[in-house]
Design a protein around this motif. Structure first.
Motif, PDB file in Angstrom:
ATOM      1  N   LEU A  88       0.859  -1.190   0.000  1.00  0.00           N
ATOM      2  CA  LEU A  88       0.000   0.000   0.000  1.00  0.00           C
ATOM      3  C   LEU A  88       0.895   1.240   0.000  1.00  0.00           C
ATOM      4  N   VAL A  89       0.585   2.198  -0.846  1.00  0.00           N
ATOM      5  CA  VAL A  89       1.357   3.443  -0.868  1.00  0.00           C
ATOM      6  C   VAL A  89       0.445   4.604  -0.484  1.00  0.00           C
ATOM      7  N   GLY A  90       0.810   5.272   0.616  1.00  0.00           N
ATOM      8  CA  GLY A  90       0.024   6.395   1.132  1.00  0.00           C
ATOM      9  C   GLY A  90      -0.733   5.991   2.389  1.00  0.00           C
ATOM     10  N   ALA A  91      -0.005   6.027   3.529  1.00  0.00           N
ATOM     11  CA  ALA A  91      -0.619   5.570   4.791  1.00  0.00           C
ATOM     12  C   ALA A  91      -1.300   6.737   5.508  1.00  0.00           C
ATOM     13  N   GLY A  92      -2.163   7.448   4.790  1.00  0.00           N
ATOM     14  CA  GLY A  92      -2.924   8.558   5.379  1.00  0.00           C
ATOM     15  C   GLY A  92      -4.238   8.050   5.947  1.00  0.00           C
ATOM     16  N   ASN A  93      -5.275   8.883   5.868  1.00  0.00           N
ATOM     17  CA  ASN A  93      -6.576   8.499   6.444  1.00  0.00           C
ATOM     18  C   ASN A  93      -7.104   7.207   5.837  1.00  0.00           C
ATOM     19  N   LEU A  94      -7.225   7.216   4.511  1.00  0.00           N
ATOM     20  CA  LEU A  94      -7.797   6.052   3.837  1.00  0.00           C
ATOM     21  C   LEU A  94      -6.851   4.847   3.916  1.00  0.00           C
ATOM     22  N   GLY A  95      -5.566   5.098   3.643  1.00  0.00           N
ATOM     23  CA  GLY A  95      -4.581   4.008   3.676  1.00  0.00           C
ATOM     24  C   GLY A  95      -4.540   3.341   5.042  1.00  0.00           C
ATOM     25  N   SER A  96      -4.577   4.150   6.106  1.00  0.00           N
ATOM     26  CA  SER A  96      -4.532   3.581   7.469  1.00  0.00           C
ATOM     27  C   SER A  96      -5.763   2.726   7.731  1.00  0.00           C
ATOM     28  N   ALA A 114       3.765  -1.191   3.569  1.00  0.00           N
ATOM     29  CA  ALA A 114       3.147   0.131   3.440  1.00  0.00           C
ATOM     30  C   ALA A 114       4.261   1.169   3.301  1.00  0.00           C
ATOM     31  N   PHE A 115       4.013   2.162   2.467  1.00  0.00           N
ATOM     32  CA  PHE A 115       5.015   3.198   2.213  1.00  0.00           C
ATOM     33  C   PHE A 115       4.366   4.577   2.320  1.00  0.00           C
ATOM     34  N   ASP A 116       5.144   5.535   2.783  1.00  0.00           N
ATOM     35  CA  ASP A 116       4.653   6.912   2.843  1.00  0.00           C
ATOM     36  C   ASP A 116       5.861   7.846   2.752  1.00  0.00           C
ATOM     37  N   SER A 117       5.583   9.103   2.383  1.00  0.00           N
ATOM     38  CA  SER A 117       6.680  10.077   2.273  1.00  0.00           C
ATOM     39  C   SER A 117       6.784  10.957   3.518  1.00  0.00           C
ATOM     40  N   ASP A 118       5.794  10.866   4.404  1.00  0.00           N
ATOM     41  CA  ASP A 118       5.748  11.755   5.569  1.00  0.00           C
ATOM     42  C   ASP A 118       6.586  11.161   6.714  1.00  0.00           C
ATOM     43  N   PRO A 119       7.651  11.874   7.118  1.00  0.00           N
ATOM     44  CA  PRO A 119       8.531  11.340   8.179  1.00  0.00           C
ATOM     45  C   PRO A 119       7.765  11.009   9.466  1.00  0.00           C
ATOM     46  N   THR A 151      -3.107   4.973  -2.340  1.00  0.00           N
ATOM     47  CA  THR A 151      -3.963   5.892  -1.563  1.00  0.00           C
ATOM     48  C   THR A 151      -3.196   7.195  -1.295  1.00  0.00           C
ATOM     49  N   VAL A 152      -2.533   7.693  -2.323  1.00  0.00           N
ATOM     50  CA  VAL A 152      -1.799   8.962  -2.211  1.00  0.00           C
ATOM     51  C   VAL A 152      -2.631  10.073  -2.858  1.00  0.00           C
ATOM     52  N   PRO A 153      -2.280  11.344  -2.623  1.00  0.00           N
ATOM     53  CA  PRO A 153      -2.992  12.426  -3.324  1.00  0.00           C
ATOM     54  C   PRO A 153      -2.862  12.269  -4.844  1.00  0.00           C
ATOM     55  N   ASP A 155      -2.075  14.197  -7.273  1.00  0.00           N
ATOM     56  CA  ASP A 155      -0.950  14.757  -8.039  1.00  0.00           C
ATOM     57  C   ASP A 155       0.296  13.872  -8.042  1.00  0.00           C
ATOM     58  N   VAL A 156       0.377  12.903  -7.138  1.00  0.00           N
ATOM     59  CA  VAL A 156       1.557  12.021  -7.155  1.00  0.00           C
ATOM     60  C   VAL A 156       1.205  10.588  -7.561  1.00  0.00           C
ATOM     61  N   ALA A 157      -0.080  10.340  -7.809  1.00  0.00           N
ATOM     62  CA  ALA A 157      -0.523   8.953  -8.070  1.00  0.00           C
ATOM     63  C   ALA A 157       0.142   8.357  -9.316  1.00  0.00           C
ATOM     64  N   GLU A 159       3.018   9.117 -10.708  1.00  0.00           N
ATOM     65  CA  GLU A 159       4.446   8.855 -10.442  1.00  0.00           C
ATOM     66  C   GLU A 159       4.607   7.551  -9.634  1.00  0.00           C
ATOM     67  N   ILE A 160       3.755   7.381  -8.625  1.00  0.00           N
ATOM     68  CA  ILE A 160       3.810   6.167  -7.802  1.00  0.00           C
ATOM     69  C   ILE A 160       3.462   4.945  -8.663  1.00  0.00           C
ATOM     70  N   ALA A 161       2.424   5.086  -9.491  1.00  0.00           N
ATOM     71  CA  ALA A 161       2.026   3.959 -10.355  1.00  0.00           C
ATOM     72  C   ALA A 161       3.176   3.574 -11.286  1.00  0.00           C
ATOM     73  N   SER A 176      -7.004   6.956  -5.778  1.00  0.00           N
ATOM     74  CA  SER A 176      -6.759   8.344  -6.152  1.00  0.00           C
ATOM     75  C   SER A 176      -7.607   8.689  -7.367  1.00  0.00           C
ATOM     76  N   PRO A 177      -8.293   9.843  -7.320  1.00  0.00           N
ATOM     77  CA  PRO A 177      -9.144  10.181  -8.465  1.00  0.00           C
ATOM     78  C   PRO A 177      -8.287  10.438  -9.708  1.00  0.00           C
ATOM     79  N   GLY A 178      -8.891  10.258 -10.868  1.00  0.00           N
ATOM     80  CA  GLY A 178      -8.154  10.513 -12.116  1.00  0.00           C
ATOM     81  C   GLY A 178      -7.649   9.227 -12.739  1.00  0.00           C
TER      82      GLY A 178
HETATM   83  P1  NAI Z   1      -4.314  11.721   3.283  1.00  0.00           P
HETATM   84  O1  NAI Z   1      -3.714  13.044   3.004  1.00  0.00           O
HETATM   85  O2  NAI Z   1      -4.808  11.420   4.648  1.00  0.00           O
HETATM   86  O3  NAI Z   1      -3.291  10.563   2.887  1.00  0.00           O
HETATM   87  C1  NAI Z   1      -2.414  10.629   1.793  1.00  0.00           C
HETATM   88  C2  NAI Z   1      -1.089  10.013   2.239  1.00  0.00           C
HETATM   89  O4  NAI Z   1      -0.239   9.940   1.109  1.00  0.00           O
HETATM   90  C3  NAI Z   1      -0.398  10.836   3.308  1.00  0.00           C
HETATM   91  O5  NAI Z   1      -0.024  10.008   4.393  1.00  0.00           O
HETATM   92  C4  NAI Z   1       0.825  11.404   2.583  1.00  0.00           C
HETATM   93  O6  NAI Z   1       1.926  11.584   3.445  1.00  0.00           O
HETATM   94  C5  NAI Z   1       1.064  10.327   1.554  1.00  0.00           C
HETATM   95  N1  NAI Z   1       1.845  10.780   0.400  1.00  0.00           N
HETATM   96  C6  NAI Z   1       1.801  11.964  -0.228  1.00  0.00           C
HETATM   97  N2  NAI Z   1       2.691  11.981  -1.252  1.00  0.00           N
HETATM   98  C7  NAI Z   1       3.289  10.771  -1.240  1.00  0.00           C
HETATM   99  C8  NAI Z   1       4.290  10.163  -2.055  1.00  0.00           C
HETATM  100  N3  NAI Z   1       4.863  10.808  -3.094  1.00  0.00           N
HETATM  101  N4  NAI Z   1       4.684   8.915  -1.763  1.00  0.00           N
HETATM  102  C9  NAI Z   1       4.122   8.250  -0.722  1.00  0.00           C
HETATM  103  N5  NAI Z   1       3.174   8.750   0.098  1.00  0.00           N
HETATM  104  C10 NAI Z   1       2.761  10.010  -0.190  1.00  0.00           C
HETATM  105  O7  NAI Z   1      -5.467  11.539   2.197  1.00  0.00           O
HETATM  106  P2  NAI Z   1      -6.693  10.501   2.229  1.00  0.00           P
HETATM  107  O8  NAI Z   1      -7.879  11.144   2.753  1.00  0.00           O
HETATM  108  O9  NAI Z   1      -6.231   9.221   2.829  1.00  0.00           O
HETATM  109  O10 NAI Z   1      -6.901  10.284   0.665  1.00  0.00           O
HETATM  110  C11 NAI Z   1      -5.908   9.589  -0.088  1.00  0.00           C
HETATM  111  C12 NAI Z   1      -6.300   9.538  -1.553  1.00  0.00           C
HETATM  112  O11 NAI Z   1      -7.488   8.794  -1.677  1.00  0.00           O
HETATM  113  C13 NAI Z   1      -6.568  10.905  -2.173  1.00  0.00           C
HETATM  114  O12 NAI Z   1      -6.122  10.867  -3.514  1.00  0.00           O
HETATM  115  C14 NAI Z   1      -8.073  11.025  -2.095  1.00  0.00           C
HETATM  116  O13 NAI Z   1      -8.565  11.865  -3.109  1.00  0.00           O
HETATM  117  C15 NAI Z   1      -8.468   9.584  -2.329  1.00  0.00           C
HETATM  118  N6  NAI Z   1      -9.757   9.219  -1.781  1.00  0.00           N
HETATM  119  C16 NAI Z   1     -10.520   8.462  -2.563  1.00  0.00           C
HETATM  120  C17 NAI Z   1     -11.727   8.029  -2.151  1.00  0.00           C
HETATM  121  C18 NAI Z   1     -12.470   7.194  -3.090  1.00  0.00           C
HETATM  122  O14 NAI Z   1     -13.646   7.015  -2.981  1.00  0.00           O
HETATM  123  N7  NAI Z   1     -11.809   6.640  -4.061  1.00  0.00           N
HETATM  124  C19 NAI Z   1     -12.287   8.365  -0.854  1.00  0.00           C
HETATM  125  C20 NAI Z   1     -11.394   9.112  -0.048  1.00  0.00           C
HETATM  126  C21 NAI Z   1     -10.160   9.528  -0.523  1.00  0.00           C
END
Ligand code: NAI
Length: 211
Positions: A88-96, A114-119, A151-153, A155-157, A159-161, A176-178
């Protein structure tokens, strides 16, 4: 020898049949007809019989389906009979939330990296997995993993893919949308709850005022 391609829609429905069969098994049901299965999962019996016919029927005419055999056959068809590791890449809200969800292994997938860029997140254990720095993503090529979840924002999806593809990942589930531009050899599924929600109001009756 197969002379036809099984429609993707039929393949997409198989996990739903599997989940229904697993629930029935838990409830102690031994045998079920296509009509009962249809009623149980909210599909129609004709559709189930048609989908199963692509794989030789999976039941016995007039007798129905043995639930345990159905589970074994569906798992085999879906290649879920062994648990595959996923990254899993992006351990934010959704990733966690996904890392804490324990039930994917019943459907043949377990998130093991799991991987993330946030220290602040690197080194933390979420669920059973320690978050690693994204710089280590390229190590995946040595870890015999072929599935990944993004599960990254947005704009970086891409690049990660791209990195995941370079590491030999062959299946990507992206939240990630898009659209991701990915070579044909890699299967991408995109989940977009916002789009599903946006399609709901159309079916609702009109209201004269907000409540
Ligand atoms: P978040 O901001 O809580 O988590 C994103 C995580 O990605 C953060 O931990 C951040 O440090 C990490 N990250 C950022 N750049 C990175 C990189 N280059 N390499 C590795 N990790 C990186 O955001 P949230 O709420 O978890 O949403 C994540 C994604 O999922 C977003 O793109 C959001 O739009 C999408 N999303 C999609 C939903 C859906 O129905 N498909 C529902 C909710 C969110």
């Amino acid at each position: 020898m197969k002379f036809f391609k099984v429609p993707d829609e039929a393949v997409r429905r198989l996990p739903i049949y599997l989940r229904g069969a697993l629930r029935l098994s838990l409830e102690g049901t031994k045998r079920i007809s296509s009509a009962q299965l249809a009623d149980y999962i909210g599909f129609n019996a004709w559709q189930i019989r048609k989908d199963f016919s692509y794989f030789g029927g999976l039941g016995t005419r007039g007798v129905g389906y043995d639930v345990e055999t159905l589970i074994v056959r569906l798992r085999k068809i879906l290649k879920l009979n062994k648990v595959r590791g996923a990254a899993l890449v992006g351990a934010g809200n959704l990733g966690s939330a996904l890392l804490r969800f324990d039930d994917f292994s019943r459907f043949g997938v377990q998130i093991v990296y799991a991987f993330d860029s946030d220290p602040r997140k690197i080194g933390r254990t979420i669920g059973r997995v320690e978050v690693e720095p994204v710089a280590k993503l390229t190590d995946l090529s040595k870890r015999h993993i072929d599935l990944a979840i993004i599960t990254v924002p947005q704009d970086v999806a891409q690049e990660i893919a791209d990195t995941l593809v370079t590491c030999g990942i062959r299946g990507i589930l992206s939240f990630s949308p898009g659209r991701l531009v990915i070579p044909k050899k890699v299967t991408v599924k995109t989940i977009d709850i916002a789009m599903d929600l946006a399609g709901l109001p159309y079916y609702l009756p009109n209201r004269t005022k907000h409540n």
